[in-house]
Scaffold this active site. Structure first.
Site, PDB file in Angstrom:
ATOM      1  CG  ASP A 104      -1.568   4.902  10.376  1.00 11.15           C
ATOM      2  OD1 ASP A 104      -0.754   5.647   9.819  1.00 11.15           O
ATOM      3  OD2 ASP A 104      -2.809   5.078  10.302  1.00 11.15           O
ATOM      4  CE  LYS A 132       3.265   1.551   5.446  1.00 10.63           C
ATOM      5  NZ  LYS A 132       2.011   1.450   6.157  1.00 10.63           N
ATOM      6  N   GLY A 135       2.830   9.135   6.083  1.00  5.71           N
ATOM      7  CA  GLY A 135       3.714   9.794   7.040  1.00  5.71           C
ATOM      8  C   GLY A 135       4.573   8.753   7.714  1.00  5.71           C
ATOM      9  CG  HIS A 136       6.745   6.088   6.174  1.00  6.74           C
ATOM     10  ND1 HIS A 136       7.225   5.368   5.107  1.00  6.74           N
ATOM     11  CD2 HIS A 136       5.452   5.755   6.289  1.00  6.74           C
ATOM     12  CE1 HIS A 136       6.241   4.640   4.607  1.00  6.74           C
ATOM     13  NE2 HIS A 136       5.153   4.861   5.305  1.00  6.74           N
ATOM     14  CD  GLN A 184      -1.299   5.670   1.569  1.00  5.49           C
ATOM     15  OE1 GLN A 184      -1.058   5.205   0.474  1.00  5.49           O
ATOM     16  NE2 GLN A 184      -0.832   6.830   1.958  1.00  5.49           N
TER      17      GLN A 184
HETATM   18  P1  IMP Z   1      -6.822   9.679   1.031  1.00  8.69           P
HETATM   19  O1  IMP Z   1      -5.689   8.754   0.773  1.00  8.69           O
HETATM   20  O2  IMP Z   1      -6.397  11.006   1.594  1.00  8.69           O
HETATM   21  O3  IMP Z   1      -7.743   9.819  -0.156  1.00  8.69           O
HETATM   22  O4  IMP Z   1      -7.743   9.035   2.199  1.00  8.69           O
HETATM   23  C1  IMP Z   1      -8.508   7.863   1.992  1.00  8.69           C
HETATM   24  C2  IMP Z   1      -8.488   6.958   3.223  1.00  8.69           C
HETATM   25  O5  IMP Z   1      -7.180   6.446   3.424  1.00  8.69           O
HETATM   26  C3  IMP Z   1      -8.847   7.681   4.521  1.00  8.69           C
HETATM   27  O6  IMP Z   1      -9.530   6.761   5.370  1.00  8.69           O
HETATM   28  C4  IMP Z   1      -7.502   8.004   5.136  1.00  8.69           C
HETATM   29  O7  IMP Z   1      -7.563   8.155   6.538  1.00  8.69           O
HETATM   30  C5  IMP Z   1      -6.721   6.773   4.735  1.00  8.69           C
HETATM   31  N1  IMP Z   1      -5.280   6.995   4.653  1.00  8.69           N
HETATM   32  C6  IMP Z   1      -4.600   7.628   3.675  1.00  8.69           C
HETATM   33  N2  IMP Z   1      -3.290   7.626   3.927  1.00  8.69           N
HETATM   34  C7  IMP Z   1      -3.118   6.954   5.084  1.00  8.69           C
HETATM   35  C8  IMP Z   1      -1.956   6.572   5.841  1.00  8.69           C
HETATM   36  O8  IMP Z   1      -0.803   6.841   5.491  1.00  8.69           O
HETATM   37  N3  IMP Z   1      -2.214   5.852   6.977  1.00  8.69           N
HETATM   38  C9  IMP Z   1      -3.467   5.489   7.352  1.00  8.69           C
HETATM   39  N4  IMP Z   1      -4.563   5.820   6.669  1.00  8.69           N
HETATM   40  C10 IMP Z   1      -4.393   6.537   5.544  1.00  8.69           C
END
Ligand code: IMP
Length: 430
Positions: A13, A16, A40-41, A224
């Site tokens: 976040d 990007k 999510g972009h 991420q």
């Molecule tokens: P997962 O990727 O759904 O397994 O989540 C694992 C961790 O990564 C959690 O803390 C999510 O909130 C975080 N996370 C996953 N994708 C994103 C993203 O695109 N932005 C910020 N945090 C993310």
């Protein structure tokens, strides 16, 4: 010719979307190489908002090729919905401009269910995942029981692969007192959509090789951030993929020498969604203010993001881990109204000073930030496009930050608008 990898240098976040959009207008090919629809972009082009989860950002622009690499985990239904949604905004998505790796792994409904079962059962130890099935899908990939895009090609093969993966899942489900997952309905559903997915599938490694020979500019689009990397992040509070720049090579099928410049997107403060250590978190009105001014709500799950001061120690660490050549500093304008702004320059743990974040989660939760304080600029930086036009205190903050993290700032973003950017270096033109 330069190929550029864009990655987040914090917990995701970092903003990007805007930077990737600007760079994808210069690139010929845009590749997603890890993660899934947990990302999510948001792109705003000519007044139209596009919310992308799986599709690479190049998709909304004409004459670009978008690739979903082998390192991405694909929920086929989520992908088809997204394609439809983006098409409904007038974007052309065909086999000419979208390529999906034959060896990308699928996220299936039992992965999402497993993600939820585990998170619900974990109580206080939950990770705070996006509950999209990302983790369980990557586990099956490494466990060699996953179903990949090419497995959709024959009923016989799909049947056998489903038997293998469900044997594993159903053993766990039974152990947790859940119903077993039935194969036949899922197989039927998958075979129904198989042609829609398979028509995009190609050997991506071969296409990349061809594009390189044609001197096409490639943008590797990370999702991420490095602190969520499964090896280098704040484990176990991480995602399940490698988010570092080197994953761009393995996640798409080219050598590390295909990446010529690594751009680390870095927010002027820090945020994180989900659980886990966050040394500079502000559980006070300043944290609230950063969240409100910065509109810090998750694009995928709408969760409120935790907010805190800029953690120089962490960003300096991620820059080294990922070989970041330059950073794009985002959301500077969110700090405009503060009297005082802080940067974490070291940690203290058990009376000792540390210049990095230790690997053990217990220590990560214990470290206390040591701050360097700066005077706020208390004036509007929003919309400024030249470094010299910034208030003196903002220049000082940026220069000190740059010195501390030991990486050059290549651009500074001063509003969500694409043109509100102070461009110092264009990574594609170095
Ligand atoms: P997962 O990727 O759904 O397994 O989540 C694992 C961790 O990564 C959690 O803390 C999510 O909130 C975080 N996370 C996953 N994708 C994103 C993203 O695109 N932005 C910020 N945090 C993310």
């Amino acid at each position: 010719m330069k190929n550029v990898a864009v990655i987040g240098s914090q917990w995701g976040d970092e903003g990007k979307g805007k930077i990737v959009d600007w760079l994808s207008s210069e690139a010929d090919v845009v590749i997603r190489f890890q993660g899934g629809h947990n990302a999510g972009h948001t792109l705003v082009i000519d007044g139209i908002t596009y919310k992308l989860r799986l599709l690479p950002s190049g998709i909304v622009r004409k004459n670009k090729i978008s690739i979903i690499g082998n390192g991405v985990v694909i929920d086929p239904w989520a992908l088809l919905d997204e394609i439809e949604e983006i098409k409904s905004k007038g974007v052309n998505i065909t086999v000419e401009n979208l390529i999906i790796s034959e060896s990308a792994n699928l996220i299936l409904p039992f992965h999402k269910e497993m993600d939820e079962i585990r998170e619900d059962a974990a109580g206080k130890a939950k990770i705070g995942t996006t509950r999209r099935g990302i983790g369980p899908a990557y586990e099956d990939k490494v466990g060699r029981r996953s179903i990949r895009v090419m497995d959709l090609i024959s009923e016989k093969n799909l049947n056998q692969r489903l038997e293998t993966v469900l044997l594993h899942h159903n053993a766990i489900r039974k152990g947790l007192g859940k119903n077993v997952f039935k194969k036949d309905k899922l197989k039927e559903d998958l075979l129904k959509i198989a042609p829609e997915i398979l028509k995009f599938s190609k050997p991506v490694w071969k296409k990349i090789y061809e594009f390189k020979k044609q001197n096409k500019k490639i943008l590797f689009e990370g999702a991420q951030g490095i602190l969520l990397d499964v090896d280098h992040g704040t484990y176990p509070f991480v995602t399940s993929s490698n988010t570092v720049a080197s994953a761009a090579a393995t996640g798409s099928g080219c050598g590390p020498n295909s990446i010529n410049y690594v751009l680390g997107i870095t927010k002027a403060y820090t945020t994180r969604v989900g659980e886990g250590p966050f040394p500079t978190e502000l559980k006070n009105n300043i944290g609230e203010m950063l969240g409100t001014r910065g509109k810090e709500f998750g694009t995928v799950t709408s969760r409120k993001r935790r907010c805190g001061w800029f953690d120089g120690v962490l960003v300096r660490q991620t820059i080294k881990i990922s070989g970041i050549d330059g950073i794009a500093l985002t959301k500077l304008d969110v700090l405009d109204e503060l009297d005082e702004i802080k940067i974490c320059v070291a940690y203290e743990i058990d009376g000792k000073q540390l210049d990095y974040l230790p690997a053990a989660v217990e220590d990560q939760l214990k470290v206390k930030p040591i701050y360097k304080s700066f005077k706020g600029w208390k004036s509007q930086t929003k919309g400024i496009r030249e470094f010299d036009d910034l208030p003196e205190n903002a220049k000082t903050y940026i220069k000190e930050l740059e010195k501390f993290i030991e990486a050059k700032i290549s651009s500074i973003s001063t509003s969500p608008e694409r043109n509100d950017t102070i461009l110092i270096v264009d990574p594609f033109k170095i």
